[in-house]
Enzyme design. Structure first.
Site, PDB file in Angstrom:
ATOM      1  N   HIS A  46      -2.535   5.103   3.176  1.00 43.50           N
ATOM      2  CA  HIS A  46      -2.340   3.826   4.028  1.00 43.50           C
ATOM      3  C   HIS A  46      -0.936   3.262   3.310  1.00 43.50           C
ATOM      4  CE1 HIS A  46      -2.721  -0.072   5.785  1.00 43.50           C
ATOM      5  NE2 HIS A  46      -3.416   0.465   6.885  1.00 43.50           N
ATOM      6  N   ASP A  87      -8.847   3.368  -2.757  1.00 43.18           N
ATOM      7  CA  ASP A  87      -8.860   2.772  -1.647  1.00 43.18           C
ATOM      8  C   ASP A  87     -10.166   3.066  -0.729  1.00 43.18           C
ATOM      9  OD1 ASP A  87      -8.620   1.890   0.997  1.00 43.18           O
ATOM     10  OD2 ASP A  87      -6.550   2.643   1.150  1.00 43.18           O
ATOM     11  N   GLN A 128     -12.236   3.062   4.238  1.00 42.07           N
ATOM     12  CA  GLN A 128     -12.721   3.955   5.299  1.00 42.07           C
ATOM     13  C   GLN A 128     -13.854   4.488   4.621  1.00 42.07           C
ATOM     14  OE1 GLN A 128     -11.861   3.655   8.285  1.00 42.07           O
ATOM     15  NE2 GLN A 128      -9.998   2.871   7.886  1.00 42.07           N
ATOM     16  N   LYS A 132     -14.076  -3.737   8.366  1.00 47.02           N
ATOM     17  CA  LYS A 132     -14.256  -2.160   9.039  1.00 47.02           C
ATOM     18  C   LYS A 132     -15.729  -1.923   8.867  1.00 47.02           C
ATOM     19  CE  LYS A 132      -9.624  -1.034   7.530  1.00 47.02           C
ATOM     20  NZ  LYS A 132      -8.890  -0.977   8.597  1.00 47.02           N
ATOM     21  N   CYS A 182      -0.022   2.956   9.952  1.00 48.76           N
ATOM     22  CA  CYS A 182       0.330   2.509   8.631  1.00 48.76           C
ATOM     23  C   CYS A 182       0.267   3.749   7.623  1.00 48.76           C
ATOM     24  CB  CYS A 182      -0.849   1.257   8.044  1.00 48.76           C
ATOM     25  SG  CYS A 182      -0.591  -0.086   9.095  1.00 48.76           S
TER      26      CYS A 182
HETATM   27  N1  PMP Z   1      -6.658   1.837   3.514  1.00 58.03           N
HETATM   28  C1  PMP Z   1      -7.212   2.207   4.436  1.00 58.03           C
HETATM   29  C2  PMP Z   1      -7.448   3.784   4.399  1.00 58.03           C
HETATM   30  C3  PMP Z   1      -7.298   1.552   5.706  1.00 58.03           C
HETATM   31  O1  PMP Z   1      -7.792   2.252   6.658  1.00 58.03           O
HETATM   32  C4  PMP Z   1      -6.838   0.203   5.698  1.00 58.03           C
HETATM   33  C5  PMP Z   1      -7.058  -0.466   7.063  1.00 58.03           C
HETATM   34  N2  PMP Z   1      -6.620   0.011   8.205  1.00 58.03           N
HETATM   35  C6  PMP Z   1      -6.437  -0.535   4.766  1.00 58.03           C
HETATM   36  C7  PMP Z   1      -6.089   0.323   3.448  1.00 58.03           C
HETATM   37  C8  PMP Z   1      -5.957  -1.762   4.523  1.00 58.03           C
HETATM   38  O2  PMP Z   1      -7.096  -2.734   4.671  1.00 58.03           O
HETATM   39  P1  PMP Z   1      -6.992  -4.205   5.316  1.00 58.03           P
HETATM   40  O3  PMP Z   1      -6.014  -4.270   6.213  1.00 58.03           O
HETATM   41  O4  PMP Z   1      -8.435  -4.484   5.721  1.00 58.03           O
HETATM   42  O5  PMP Z   1      -6.553  -4.838   4.063  1.00 58.03           O
END
Ligand code: PMP
Length: 411
Positions: free
Chosen positions: A128, A205, A208, A231, A369
C-alpha cells in the site's frame, strides 16, 4: 458446482447488528463488499461512542476528577485488549496512533536519525502507498538506498529474490502481512528470520492482517506491527503501533507536545516513558473507546470462526467469478485472505464499479493505493470485492449476477 461448507456462525444474524447494512442504496438492498477500505460498525461500537460522549467525556491522563479518571480507564482498557490481541510482551509496547499510516510514518520518521548513506531499506512491490511513500521519504532524507522485492504473476512475493536482496547492508525490511489489493498472505516468520539474520529491523503493515488473521508478534518475531481500528469494525481516526521495547526506546519521539514529556524548561525537555513518549496531544479518545467495543465484538465471534467463514466464501466467490467469460482474477497465491480483485481486458474498472453501484453493490475500483501492483500487471486498476463477517453467499451471488449484467452491457 461450488460447494460451501457449513459456516460456524450465521452471517445473516451478524448482519442484523449493523445499522448501516439495513439501508438501501439506489433502491436496492445494500451489498457491502468494500470492507478492505473500511468495515461497517456494529451497534455495540456505536453504543460505546454514544455512552462515552453522553456519560464520561473528558480529557485523559490529566485530571484528578472522576470523569477524567473514567475516561482514562476506558481509554487505557483498549490498550490492554490490543496487547492481548497481538500477544505483546508489555502493554507499553502498544502505541495509539491515527492509523496504519500514522504508525508507519512514526517509525519512518524515527529512523531518520538511525540511517546513513550506504544503508539499505527493503520493501516489497506489494505495498500500500502508506508502506512505501514513507520509506521513499526516509531514503531521500538519509541517503539510504531503497530496494524492493518483486511480485510473481500469482501475486505472491518472489522469495528467492527477497533472500538475495536482504544483505548485511539492510537496516530495515517493511512489508504487509496481507495485501489489500490482491489478498496475498505473506510469510511473515520466514521474512523476519532472514531480516534478523542480518540485524535488520522488521516493520509489518498489519492493516489487513488484524481483521483477518490471528497475530502473535512474539511468535512472528517482528519488531513493529501496525494496524487501523476502522478495518476491524471500529471507528476511523485511530490505530496502533506495536513496537518491541528495545526499538521504541531507540527511536526518538515523533511529535512534541503535551503528555509526551517528563520535564520541560524554556531551554529543553525530557521525555515521558513508553508508551506516552509517542502520544503527544489529546488523542482520539472516543475512537479508542469504540475500538475496545469492536475488539470485544470480534472476540465474541472468534478469529477461527471468522477465518473459516471467509475461507468458505473465498472458495465459493473465486469459483463463481472465474467461471464468468473473459473475467481475470488478479491475485491467486496459495494463501489468500478476504479479497477478490478482478477485471476484464476491455473494460475500465470504474465503469464496472459504477454499474454495480446502481445495483446496490459497493465495491472498490481503481488502484487501491497500490499503483506499483497495477503497473506490474499493466492494468489501470481492478474491481475489488472484499469480505467481512457479515458477508453471505447471497452477496457473492448478487456480485456475480451484477458483474455478468454489467459485462453484457459494456462489452
Ligand atoms: N496498508 C494496507 C495494507 C491497507 O489496506 C491500508 C488501508 N487501505 C493502509 C495500509 C492504510 O491504512 P489507514 O488509511 O487506516 O492508515
Amino acid at each position: 458446482s461450488p460447494t460451501v461448507r457449513l459456516v460456524m456462525f450465521e452471517a445473516a444474524d451478524i448482519r442484523d447488528q449493523f445499522p448501516a447494512l439495513q439501508r438501501q442504496v439506489n433502491g436496492k438492498p445494500l451489498v457491502y463488499l468494500d470492507n478492505g477500505a473500511s468495515a461497517q460498525k456494529p451497534q455495540a461500537v456505536i453504543d460505546a461512542i454514544v455512552h462515552y460522549y453522553g456519560r464520561i467525556n473528558s480529557n485523559v491522563h490529566r485530571g484528578v476528577h472522576t470523569l477524567s479518571q473514567r475516561a482514562t480507564d476506558a481509554f487505557e482498557a483498549t490498550r490492554g485488549k490490543l496487547q492481548r490481541l497481538v500477544n505483546a510482551e508489555f502493554e507499553h509496547e502498544i502505541i495509539y496512533t491515527t492509523g496504519t499510516t500514522g504508525s508507519i510514518n512514526l517509525v519512518a520518521h524515527g529512523f531518520r536519525s538511525l540511517l546513513s548513506p550506504g544503508d539499505e531499506v527493503v520493501v516489497s512491490q506489494l505495498e500500500h502507498h502508506s508502506n512505501l511513500v514513507p520509506w521513499q521519504m526516509l531514503a531521500q532524507h538519509t541517503g539510504a538506498t531503497l530496494r524492493y522485492i518483486p511480485i510473481l504473476a500469482d501475486g505472491s512475493l518472489d522469495l528467492d529474490e527477497a533472500q538475495r536482496l536482504i544483505n548485511p547492508k539492510t537496516k530495515l525490511l517493511a512489508f504487509n502481512h496481507i495485501s489489500n489489493a490482491l489478498g496475498t498472505v505473506n510469510p511473515v516468520v520466514k521474512l523476519t528470520e532472514w531480516a534478523h539474520a542480518v540485524g535488520a529491523c522488521v516493520v509489518v503493515d498489519g492493516a489487513q492482517g488484524l481483521p483477518h488473521r490471528p497475530v502473535d508478534v512474539q511468535a512472528m518475531g517482528v519488531d513493529f506491527y501496525a494496524g487501523s481500528a476502522h478495518k476491524m469494525y471500529g471507528p476511523t481516526g485511530t490505530g496502533m503501533l506495536y513496537g518491541r521495547t528495545e526499538w521504541l526506546e531507540k527511536l526518538p519521539p515523533y511529535q512534541g507536545g503535551g503528555e509526551m514529556i517528563s520535564t520541560v524548561t524554556m531551554a529543553q525537555s525530557t521525555y515521558a516513558g513508553l508508551p506516552f513518549k509517542f502520544e503527544a496531544g489529546t488523542p482520539n479518545i472516543e475512537a479508542v473507546v469504540g475500538w475496545g467495543a469492536a475488539l470485544d465484538w470480534m472476540n465474541a465471534i472468534g478469529m477461527d470462526s471468522l477465518m473459516a467463514h471467509e475461507s468458505d466464501l473465498m472458495t465459493y466467490g473465486s469459483e463463481r467469478l472465474t467461471a464468468i467469460d473473459g473475467l481475470v482474477l488478479f491475485g491467486t497465491a496459495p494463501e489468500k485472505s478476504a479479497v477478490l480483485s478482478f477485471g476484464f481486458a476491455d473494460l475500465h474498472p470504474y465503469d464496472l464499479g459504477t454499474l454495480l453501484d446502481q445495483q446496490g453493490i459497493a465495491v472498490r475500483t481503481g488502484q487501491h493505493c497500490t499503483q506499483p501492483i497495477m503497473d506490474r500487471y499493466g492494468i489501470p486498476g481492478t474491481v475489488r470485492a472484499s469480505l467481512a463477517a457479515y458477508t453471505t453467499v447471497e452477496h457473492l451471488d448478487a456480485l456475480v449476477d451484477g458483474v455478468q449484467k454489467a459485462a453484457r452491457m459494456l462489452l
